[in-house]
Every structure is written in structure tokens, then in C-alpha cells.
Motif scaffolding. Sequence first.
Motif, PDB file in Angstrom:
ATOM      1  N   ASN A   8      10.127   6.311 -16.489  1.00  0.00           N
ATOM      2  CA  ASN A   8      10.822   5.052 -16.754  1.00  0.00           C
ATOM      3  C   ASN A   8      10.235   4.545 -18.066  1.00  0.00           C
ATOM      4  N   GLY A   9      10.895   4.871 -19.173  1.00  0.00           N
ATOM      5  CA  GLY A   9      10.322   4.588 -20.484  1.00  0.00           C
ATOM      6  C   GLY A   9       9.090   5.463 -20.670  1.00  0.00           C
ATOM      7  N   ARG A  10       7.946   4.827 -20.959  1.00  0.00           N
ATOM      8  CA  ARG A  10       6.701   5.585 -21.143  1.00  0.00           C
ATOM      9  C   ARG A  10       5.869   5.650 -19.864  1.00  0.00           C
ATOM     10  N   ASN A  11       6.389   5.102 -18.775  1.00  0.00           N
ATOM     11  CA  ASN A  11       5.661   5.075 -17.506  1.00  0.00           C
ATOM     12  C   ASN A  11       6.204   6.108 -16.534  1.00  0.00           C
ATOM     13  N   GLN A  12       5.313   6.612 -15.693  1.00  0.00           N
ATOM     14  CA  GLN A  12       5.749   7.457 -14.584  1.00  0.00           C
ATOM     15  C   GLN A  12       6.057   6.524 -13.417  1.00  0.00           C
ATOM     16  N   ALA A  13       7.100   6.814 -12.673  1.00  0.00           N
ATOM     17  CA  ALA A  13       7.521   5.931 -11.584  1.00  0.00           C
ATOM     18  C   ALA A  13       7.839   6.733 -10.332  1.00  0.00           C
ATOM     19  N   ILE A  14       7.902   6.005  -9.234  1.00  0.00           N
ATOM     20  CA  ILE A  14       8.274   6.587  -7.952  1.00  0.00           C
ATOM     21  C   ILE A  14       9.163   5.576  -7.246  1.00  0.00           C
ATOM     22  N   ARG A  15      10.222   6.060  -6.635  1.00  0.00           N
ATOM     23  CA  ARG A  15      11.089   5.184  -5.845  1.00  0.00           C
ATOM     24  C   ARG A  15      10.511   5.161  -4.432  1.00  0.00           C
ATOM     25  N   ILE A  16      10.168   3.973  -3.950  1.00  0.00           N
ATOM     26  CA  ILE A  16       9.551   3.852  -2.632  1.00  0.00           C
ATOM     27  C   ILE A  16      10.656   3.783  -1.580  1.00  0.00           C
ATOM     28  N   PRO A  17      10.660   4.704  -0.622  1.00  0.00           N
ATOM     29  CA  PRO A  17      11.679   4.685   0.430  1.00  0.00           C
ATOM     30  C   PRO A  17      11.616   3.381   1.239  1.00  0.00           C
ATOM     31  N   ARG A  18      12.740   2.986   1.767  1.00  0.00           N
ATOM     32  CA  ARG A  18      12.868   1.721   2.500  1.00  0.00           C
ATOM     33  C   ARG A  18      11.822   1.573   3.609  1.00  0.00           C
ATOM     34  N   GLU A  19      11.548   2.660   4.327  1.00  0.00           N
ATOM     35  CA  GLU A  19      10.600   2.547   5.442  1.00  0.00           C
ATOM     36  C   GLU A  19       9.153   2.330   4.987  1.00  0.00           C
ATOM     37  N   PHE A  20       8.889   2.464   3.673  1.00  0.00           N
ATOM     38  CA  PHE A  20       7.557   2.232   3.134  1.00  0.00           C
ATOM     39  C   PHE A  20       7.492   0.991   2.247  1.00  0.00           C
ATOM     40  N   GLU A  21       8.543   0.190   2.242  1.00  0.00           N
ATOM     41  CA  GLU A  21       8.563  -0.996   1.382  1.00  0.00           C
ATOM     42  C   GLU A  21       7.384  -1.908   1.670  1.00  0.00           C
ATOM     43  N   LEU A  22       6.841  -2.500   0.610  1.00  0.00           N
ATOM     44  CA  LEU A  22       5.736  -3.440   0.724  1.00  0.00           C
ATOM     45  C   LEU A  22       6.287  -4.861   0.704  1.00  0.00           C
ATOM     46  N   SER A  23       5.570  -5.767   1.345  1.00  0.00           N
ATOM     47  CA  SER A  23       5.994  -7.163   1.312  1.00  0.00           C
ATOM     48  C   SER A  23       5.583  -7.785  -0.018  1.00  0.00           C
TER      49      SER A  23
END
Length: 77
Positions: free
Chosen positions: A12-27
Amino acid sequence: MLTERHVRLFKNGRNQAIRIPREFELSGTEAIIRKEGDRLIIEPLTRRSLLGLLAGWEPMEENFPAVEDLPAEPVEL
């Protein structure tokens, strides 16, 4: 509840990213990330109140000197 899941990393631009699955979403809207060896640990940022922070501190064993409580000096305006 699932404890692990295969995910893909992406740029994502110059950053590495990860899409967090719904069951692991943080508050909340902020998190803390730290690296331990090859592992990344992501934890939700929980803001503690000042009273909560003070309640967790151990009492001090130090004796403070007595301070004389003098009235304020008059000031001419």
C-alpha cells in the motif's frame, strides 16, 4: 472460533499491509504493533483513565519532608 487463517500481504504505497479478516477485527481505531523475532504482534490500543493508571501503581516507600504551608505573599496590581 478460528485461531489462525492464511492471509496475503500486499503493498500500500511504500508500506506492506495485510487485510484483517472479519473474525479477527480489533476494537477501536488504533492499535500497537511490535515485533518479537519473526512474529508481528498487533494489539488494540486501550486508553486507561488517569484513575485506572494511578490505581495500578505500587505505593511509594519514601518519606517526604514536611513542607510548611505558608500563606501567599500579597501582590500589588
